[in-house]
Design a protein around this motif. Sequence first.
Motif, PDB file in Angstrom:
ATOM      1  N   ASP A 117       0.821  -1.224   0.000  1.00 16.17           N
ATOM      2  CA  ASP A 117       0.000   0.000   0.000  1.00 16.17           C
ATOM      3  C   ASP A 117       0.850   1.267   0.000  1.00 16.17           C
ATOM      4  OD1 ASP A 117      -2.634   0.590  -0.409  1.00 16.17           O
ATOM      5  OD2 ASP A 117      -3.093   0.932   1.686  1.00 16.17           O
ATOM      6  N   ILE A 118       2.041   1.173  -0.557  1.00 15.06           N
ATOM      7  CA  ILE A 118       2.924   2.332  -0.645  1.00 15.06           C
ATOM      8  C   ILE A 118       2.598   3.156  -1.884  1.00 15.06           C
ATOM      9  CG2 ILE A 118       5.334   3.037  -0.934  1.00 15.06           C
ATOM     10  CD1 ILE A 118       6.067   0.600   0.803  1.00 15.06           C
ATOM     11  N   ILE A 119       2.150   2.486  -2.952  1.00 15.07           N
ATOM     12  CA  ILE A 119       1.598   3.189  -4.106  1.00 15.07           C
ATOM     13  C   ILE A 119       0.114   2.826  -4.185  1.00 15.07           C
ATOM     14  CG2 ILE A 119       3.769   3.368  -5.381  1.00 15.07           C
ATOM     15  CD1 ILE A 119       2.954   0.962  -7.048  1.00 15.07           C
ATOM     16  N   PRO A 120      -0.737   3.757  -4.648  1.00 17.67           N
ATOM     17  CA  PRO A 120      -2.179   3.573  -4.526  1.00 17.67           C
ATOM     18  C   PRO A 120      -2.824   2.757  -5.635  1.00 17.67           C
ATOM     19  CG  PRO A 120      -1.743   5.707  -5.454  1.00 17.67           C
ATOM     20  CD  PRO A 120      -0.398   5.104  -5.155  1.00 17.67           C
ATOM     21  N   LYS A 121      -2.083   2.455  -6.667  1.00 13.46           N
ATOM     22  CA  LYS A 121      -2.687   1.684  -7.756  1.00 13.46           C
ATOM     23  C   LYS A 121      -1.644   0.768  -8.370  1.00 13.46           C
ATOM     24  CE  LYS A 121      -1.780   5.081 -11.421  1.00 13.46           C
ATOM     25  NZ  LYS A 121      -2.392   5.946 -12.462  1.00 13.46           N
ATOM     26  N   LYS A 122      -2.137  -0.256  -9.041  1.00 13.59           N
ATOM     27  CA  LYS A 122      -1.235  -1.173  -9.727  1.00 13.59           C
ATOM     28  C   LYS A 122      -0.535  -0.439 -10.861  1.00 13.59           C
ATOM     29  CE  LYS A 122      -2.846  -5.898  -8.937  1.00 13.59           C
ATOM     30  NZ  LYS A 122      -1.479  -6.382  -8.624  1.00 13.59           N
ATOM     31  N   VAL A 123       0.731  -0.732 -11.033  1.00 14.94           N
ATOM     32  CA  VAL A 123       1.522  -0.147 -12.103  1.00 14.94           C
ATOM     33  C   VAL A 123       1.947  -1.256 -13.048  1.00 14.94           C
ATOM     34  CG1 VAL A 123       3.782   0.851 -12.637  1.00 14.94           C
ATOM     35  CG2 VAL A 123       2.363   1.864 -10.851  1.00 14.94           C
ATOM     36  N   ASN A 124       1.711  -1.056 -14.330  1.00 16.23           N
ATOM     37  CA  ASN A 124       2.199  -1.974 -15.361  1.00 16.23           C
ATOM     38  C   ASN A 124       3.428  -1.325 -15.990  1.00 16.23           C
ATOM     39  OD1 ASN A 124       2.719  -3.694 -17.458  1.00 16.23           O
ATOM     40  ND2 ASN A 124       0.677  -3.593 -18.364  1.00 16.23           N
ATOM     41  N   VAL A 125       4.611  -1.847 -15.680  1.00 14.62           N
ATOM     42  CA  VAL A 125       5.830  -1.207 -16.166  1.00 14.62           C
ATOM     43  C   VAL A 125       5.926  -1.245 -17.686  1.00 14.62           C
ATOM     44  CG1 VAL A 125       7.085  -1.642 -14.019  1.00 14.62           C
ATOM     45  CG2 VAL A 125       7.226  -3.308 -15.880  1.00 14.62           C
ATOM     46  N   GLN A 126       5.240  -2.210 -18.316  1.00 11.92           N
ATOM     47  CA  GLN A 126       5.254  -2.289 -19.784  1.00 11.92           C
ATOM     48  C   GLN A 126       4.636  -1.049 -20.423  1.00 11.92           C
ATOM     49  OE1 GLN A 126       6.598  -4.746 -21.655  1.00 11.92           O
ATOM     50  NE2 GLN A 126       7.225  -6.001 -19.907  1.00 11.92           N
ATOM     51  N   ASP A 127       3.789  -0.355 -19.686  1.00 14.52           N
ATOM     52  CA  ASP A 127       3.167   0.856 -20.215  1.00 14.52           C
ATOM     53  C   ASP A 127       4.173   1.976 -20.421  1.00 14.52           C
ATOM     54  OD1 ASP A 127       0.721  -0.406 -20.147  1.00 14.52           O
ATOM     55  OD2 ASP A 127       0.071   0.510 -18.263  1.00 14.52           O
ATOM     56  N   ALA A 128       5.347   1.844 -19.797  1.00 12.97           N
ATOM     57  CA  ALA A 128       6.365   2.888 -19.919  1.00 12.97           C
ATOM     58  C   ALA A 128       7.466   2.497 -20.900  1.00 12.97           C
ATOM     59  CB  ALA A 128       6.971   3.193 -18.554  1.00 12.97           C
ATOM     60  N   LEU A 129       7.156   1.616 -21.814  1.00 11.74           N
ATOM     61  CA  LEU A 129       8.084   1.269 -22.896  1.00 11.74           C
ATOM     62  C   LEU A 129       7.634   1.940 -24.189  1.00 11.74           C
ATOM     63  CD1 LEU A 129       8.614  -2.571 -22.288  1.00 11.74           C
ATOM     64  CD2 LEU A 129      10.185  -0.693 -21.716  1.00 11.74           C
ATOM     65  N   ILE A 130       8.582   2.337 -25.004  1.00 10.93           N
ATOM     66  CA  ILE A 130       8.244   2.900 -26.305  1.00 10.93           C
ATOM     67  C   ILE A 130       7.728   1.789 -27.198  1.00 10.93           C
ATOM     68  CG2 ILE A 130       9.138   4.027 -28.369  1.00 10.93           C
ATOM     69  CD1 ILE A 130      11.120   5.494 -26.685  1.00 10.93           C
ATOM     70  N   LYS A 131       6.560   1.979 -27.722  1.00 12.65           N
ATOM     71  CA  LYS A 131       5.976   0.976 -28.630  1.00 12.65           C
ATOM     72  C   LYS A 131       6.540   1.177 -30.031  1.00 12.65           C
ATOM     73  CE  LYS A 131       3.316  -0.544 -25.321  1.00 12.65           C
ATOM     74  NZ  LYS A 131       3.734   0.361 -24.236  1.00 12.65           N
ATOM     75  N   GLU A 132       7.179   0.138 -30.543  1.00 14.73           N
ATOM     76  CA  GLU A 132       7.762   0.232 -31.888  1.00 14.73           C
ATOM     77  C   GLU A 132       6.662   0.256 -32.944  1.00 14.73           C
ATOM     78  OE1 GLU A 132      10.813   0.823 -32.364  1.00 14.73           O
ATOM     79  OE2 GLU A 132      11.619   0.410 -30.357  1.00 14.73           O
TER      80      GLU A 132
END
Length: 323
Positions: free
Chosen positions: A308-323
Amino acid sequence: MKVSRGKPIFNTIISLFLMVSFVLAGCSAGDAEAENGSNVIRIGYQKNGPLLILKSLGTVEDRLEEIGYTVEWNEFQAGPALLEALNAGSIDLGRTGNSPPIFAQAADAPLVYMAAGKSKFKGSGILVPEDSPIQALEDLKGKRIGFAKGSSSHFLLVKALESVGISYDEITPAYLQPGDARVAFEQGNIDAWVVWDPYTASAQINSNARMIVDGEGFTTDRDFFLANKDFAIKHKEALDVVIEEVQKSSEWANQNHDELIPMLAEVLKIDEASIKMSVERRVYGVDELSPEIMEEQQKIADTFYNLDIIPKKVNVQDALIKE
């Protein structure tokens, strides 16, 4: 089961993140165009790590000039502040440890991962005073432990405690940045200190600290090179050049410790013996963002969410540049 005690931690971090971002945004047009008509790439660096070495060697400027860019260097004391500037558009590229990008992503910062650094777990660890009765991880139960909240050390501590069946609620955290934690450690105000090199090495050499575990088996303790998303889309060629030069300067660092150690000691104002210990137990270099590396990041994000240190789930793949 999630606990609720962590939300104030995130709220404090994010409030500072947003406040500084607004200030920085007001000071910057977020434009890469310089007055002389050339493109500018603004690089944020900290006084330790690959980008400091790159800046000191001065090789990237010539490469970028060939494709019409100039370089502006901006120094930061810590990863969170660097990412605040990245979010505000005040810098275009920076490097931090593994945890700050997750907090930034949880705050919807427009950042993207460009590359990963090599694992450096040997220089991160849990320290106790030399004469401490604490001999093993099991002895940390009920103890007051200093570390920087939301940092790679935070994650290392959680995983180390978990390995011996101690829950996070069974220790007393003391949220301290390395400088303050060093004072608290030396004065006996904390029982243990979780930190990374060169602070670890300096404490071992100069403060009679004893490392009970390093990061092996708990964390790879990678760093990451991150860019403002809009800049990355428009100026990928320039960013690729910087990453290439980081790799070249890292190879130089690995092969020239005799020159690297005094250079870092002078900049960091840390004795050469401590710098020597820290550089000799790590390898500098760049790794591509493989599925395995991004899975490492996802596990860190999931750990912070479950606490509960961050309030929502984070998908790290969302921070990749999409080729």
